[in-house]
Write an enzyme that holds these catalytic residues in place. Structure first.
Site, mmCIF file in Angstrom:
data_model
loop_
_atom_site.group_PDB
_atom_site.id
_atom_site.type_symbol
_atom_site.label_atom_id
_atom_site.label_comp_id
_atom_site.label_asym_id
_atom_site.label_seq_id
_atom_site.Cartn_x
_atom_site.Cartn_y
_atom_site.Cartn_z
ATOM 1 N N ARG A 88 0.819 -1.215 0.000
ATOM 2 C CA ARG A 88 0.000 0.000 0.000
ATOM 3 C C ARG A 88 0.855 1.268 0.000
ATOM 4 N NH1 ARG A 88 -2.103 -4.130 -0.823
ATOM 5 N NH2 ARG A 88 -3.998 -4.946 0.149
ATOM 6 N N SER A 116 -5.464 -12.880 -8.051
ATOM 7 C CA SER A 116 -5.624 -13.575 -6.764
ATOM 8 C C SER A 116 -6.856 -13.057 -6.038
ATOM 9 C CB SER A 116 -4.382 -13.361 -5.903
ATOM 10 O OG SER A 116 -4.193 -11.978 -5.684
ATOM 11 N N GLU A 117 -7.150 -11.746 -6.258
ATOM 12 C CA GLU A 117 -8.356 -11.134 -5.683
ATOM 13 C C GLU A 117 -8.960 -10.224 -6.743
ATOM 14 O OE1 GLU A 117 -8.079 -10.286 -1.189
ATOM 15 O OE2 GLU A 117 -6.135 -9.714 -2.001
ATOM 16 N N TYR A 121 -7.179 -5.369 -10.080
ATOM 17 C CA TYR A 121 -6.638 -4.934 -11.370
ATOM 18 C C TYR A 121 -7.515 -3.997 -12.202
ATOM 19 C CZ TYR A 121 -2.909 -8.245 -10.527
ATOM 20 O OH TYR A 121 -1.830 -8.899 -9.984
HETATM 21 C C1 LIG Z 1 -1.940 -7.209 -4.423
HETATM 22 C C2 LIG Z 1 -0.591 -6.559 -4.121
HETATM 23 C C3 LIG Z 1 0.373 -6.916 -5.244
HETATM 24 C C4 LIG Z 1 -0.784 -5.041 -4.040
HETATM 25 O O1 LIG Z 1 0.463 -4.405 -3.943
HETATM 26 P P1 LIG Z 1 0.626 -2.925 -3.321
HETATM 27 O O2 LIG Z 1 2.012 -2.478 -3.631
HETATM 28 O O3 LIG Z 1 0.168 -2.938 -1.929
HETATM 29 O O4 LIG Z 1 -0.399 -2.110 -4.213
HETATM 30 P P2 LIG Z 1 -0.443 -0.498 -4.382
HETATM 31 O O5 LIG Z 1 0.080 0.142 -3.140
HETATM 32 O O6 LIG Z 1 0.185 -0.098 -5.673
HETATM 33 O O7 LIG Z 1 -2.012 -0.300 -4.469
HETATM 34 C C5 LIG Z 1 -2.659 0.359 -5.500
HETATM 35 C C6 LIG Z 1 -4.122 0.462 -5.184
HETATM 36 O O8 LIG Z 1 -4.698 -0.857 -5.220
HETATM 37 C C7 LIG Z 1 -5.369 -1.108 -3.966
HETATM 38 N N1 LIG Z 1 -5.146 -2.507 -3.647
HETATM 39 C C8 LIG Z 1 -3.966 -3.133 -3.548
HETATM 40 N N2 LIG Z 1 -4.151 -4.425 -3.241
HETATM 41 C C9 LIG Z 1 -5.479 -4.611 -3.128
HETATM 42 C C10 LIG Z 1 -6.281 -5.742 -2.812
HETATM 43 N N3 LIG Z 1 -5.718 -6.933 -2.543
HETATM 44 N N4 LIG Z 1 -7.614 -5.591 -2.797
HETATM 45 C C11 LIG Z 1 -8.165 -4.380 -3.068
HETATM 46 N N5 LIG Z 1 -7.440 -3.265 -3.382
HETATM 47 C C12 LIG Z 1 -6.112 -3.391 -3.399
HETATM 48 C C13 LIG Z 1 -4.686 -0.191 -2.974
HETATM 49 O O9 LIG Z 1 -5.500 0.066 -1.869
HETATM 50 C C14 LIG Z 1 -4.418 1.022 -3.797
HETATM 51 O O10 LIG Z 1 -5.607 1.773 -3.899
HETATM 52 P P3 LIG Z 1 -5.590 3.375 -3.977
HETATM 53 O O11 LIG Z 1 -4.820 3.703 -5.225
HETATM 54 O O12 LIG Z 1 -7.019 3.732 -4.038
HETATM 55 O O13 LIG Z 1 -4.873 3.813 -2.742
HETATM 56 C C15 LIG Z 1 -0.029 -7.042 -2.768
HETATM 57 O O14 LIG Z 1 -0.959 -6.764 -1.763
HETATM 58 C C16 LIG Z 1 0.298 -8.535 -2.742
HETATM 59 O O15 LIG Z 1 1.419 -8.927 -3.077
HETATM 60 N N6 LIG Z 1 -0.671 -9.382 -2.329
HETATM 61 C C17 LIG Z 1 -0.427 -10.823 -2.164
HETATM 62 C C18 LIG Z 1 -0.023 -11.511 -3.464
HETATM 63 C C19 LIG Z 1 -1.022 -11.235 -4.545
HETATM 64 O O16 LIG Z 1 -2.214 -11.335 -4.324
HETATM 65 N N7 LIG Z 1 -0.531 -10.883 -5.746
HETATM 66 C C20 LIG Z 1 -1.349 -10.616 -6.890
HETATM 67 C C21 LIG Z 1 -1.345 -11.828 -7.718
HETATM 68 S S1 LIG Z 1 -2.494 -11.763 -9.046
#
Ligand SMILES: CC(C)(COP(=O)(O)OP(=O)(O)OC[C@H]1O[C@@H](n2cnc3c(N)ncnc32)[C@H](O)[C@@H]1OP(=O)(O)O)[C@@H](O)C(=O)NCCC(=O)NCCS
Length: 407
Positions: A88, A116-117, A121
């Protein structure tokens, strides 16, 4: 927090995959790195670095994705993760920014991914382009099958080498029929589909590889595992179908007949099956088929003219629409699309738009399953109902898309 997004150096690959494992709650694994690198396009890997340490990863496979009536180069986005210690703070956003620019630069008109969720995206222009069954499940006692007039072929247990040699043609036949299937290289088959080291979960058999053959030709296959079990003297085994592919409906029917003919099994389950699962129509009592739907592929259009000209359409039609792309602007603009079952033309236009939609929803419509009318009702697509109906008739495609394998 300052961070840097770049292609990793060869000496940084272990760290990058370790961070990816960490972000999914898995231990680092040298075997996973080795196998991943057999399939990875190294120049498509991206890492995010803070003070010289990797804290995020992304990658993209290079393959073709089947789209309605055709097959198109696609950025197959994968290995996305940010360390729990650095979430985040915009790292995923930075990875997506660089990755989308790379994909566009390579001339790929579309990108796709498994999320994954579901909420992650959309902000990056990916739309929910495909839903399917995460699982279908049937107690074998209810598996009375209606005969299929085209059912044919004989099932034969094959070894890995034979499967590697004969299954890809059946996969390609399936790709020619449905949208959503990616092309598989020989390495992909060897590493991901038919790995040398099969690692079943506790209690499960190694994968059985069964080909369906007709006149010396492989017309389908099923890969499955069995978990043996007994309850008070009665057989209570489970059979899990990992992948079942037939070149046509008759081959699919014969494969299902084989699966339900395996003795000592109480329940059969299959994963990642299409919404128009042929088994449904084969059953005397289809209500007994438990079905669990899930969102599957998300799709991102980066070059609307090339992407929309690269697929076919359900019927002849013409649509003028405006795409709003708030993330990178790749899909933004006003376009006129003239398409039909035999081909399409799409180009920028100054005409008045009948519909306005975000890039996310263009991605959602792209594989021919999502309903333009439903998106219009949900307020995701703007314009008249008549225009939404026209888009619905144009974009919808049959059969349903299908993504048998999570990548
Ligand atoms: C999903 C993940 C990659 C997000 O990475 P991050 O660096 O925290 O994302 P960012 O800080 O760039 O977030 C960008 C925006 O997306 C939102 N966001 C990020 N992850 C989210 C999630 N899991 N669910 C809902 N919203 C999410 C953030 O709140 C942020 O919103 P904003 O712009 O309104 O503030 C990270 O949480 C992760 O590695 N999760 C576990 C592995 C995974 O699920 N990977 C994806 C595989 S498809």
């Amino acid at each position: 927090m300052a961070f840097d997004v770049r292609i990793p150096e060869p000496g940084e690959l272990d760290e990058l995959f370790a961070v990816n494992s960490f972000s999914f709650g898995m231990p680092p694994s040298a075997e996973r790195v080795e196998l991943s690198l057999k399939l990875a396009d190294r120049e498509r890997l991206l890492g995010a670095w803070v003070d010289g340490r990797c804290v995020g990863s992304a990658g993209a496979f290079t393959f073709e994705l089947s789209v309605p009536g055709a097959s198109l180069a696609c950025g197959g986005v994968t290995w996305v993760g940010v360390a729990p210690t650095h979430r985040r703070r915009g790292i995923l956003t930075a990875l997506m920014t660089t990755q989308l620019a790379q994909i566009r630069e390579r001339g790929e008109a579309i990108a796709a991914l498994w999320a994954s969720e579901a909420p992650i995206y959309g902000r990056f222009g990916y739309g929910l382009a495909m839903q399917q069954y995460e699982e279908v499940r049937l107690a074998r006692v209810h598996a009375q099958l209606r005969g299929h007039p085209g059912a044919r072929g004989r099932a034969r247990l094959v070894d890995r080498a034979e499967a590697l040699a004969t299954w890809p043609a059946a996969w390609e036949a399936a790709r020619a029929q449905r949208a959503g299937l990616h092309s598989r290289t020989a390495a992909w088959w060897e590493v991901r589909v038919l790995p040398e080291q099969d690692r079943p979960e506790a209690g499960w058999s190694p994968a059985f590889l069964v080909s369906l053959e007709d006149g010396g030709e492989t017309i389908g296959y099923v890969r499955y595992r069995v978990k043996r079990g007994w309850r008070h003297g009665l057989a209570a085994g489970e059979l899990e179908v990992l992948e079942l592919v037939g070149v046509d409906g008759g081959a699919e029917a014969a494969l299902w007949e084989y699966v339900f003919g395996v003795d000592l099994i109480e329940t059969v389950a299959a994963h990642n099956r299409p919404f128009d699962e042929p088994l449904f129509g084969l059953l005397e009592d289809p209500r007994r088929l438990e079905r669990y739907p899930v969102d599957a592929l998300f799709c991102r259009v980066l070059d609307p003219a090339a992407a929309l000209e690269g697929r076919r359409y359900g019927r002849e039609g013409r649509l003028v629409f405006e795409v709003v792309d708030d993330f990178g602007g790749y899909a933004g603009g006003r376009f006129v699309l003239e398409g039909g079952p035999d081909g399409a033309r799409c180009r920028p236009t100054g005409e008045t738009a009948m519909l306005t939609l975000p890039a996310e929803e263009l991605g959602a419509l792209y594989l021919g399953q999502a309903s333009a009318l439903a998106l219009w009702r949900a307020g995701r697509v703007e314009g008249s109902e008549a225009a939404a109906r026209a888009a619905e008739l144009l974009f919808r495609w049959h059969p349903e898309p299908w993504a048998p394998e999570i990548w």
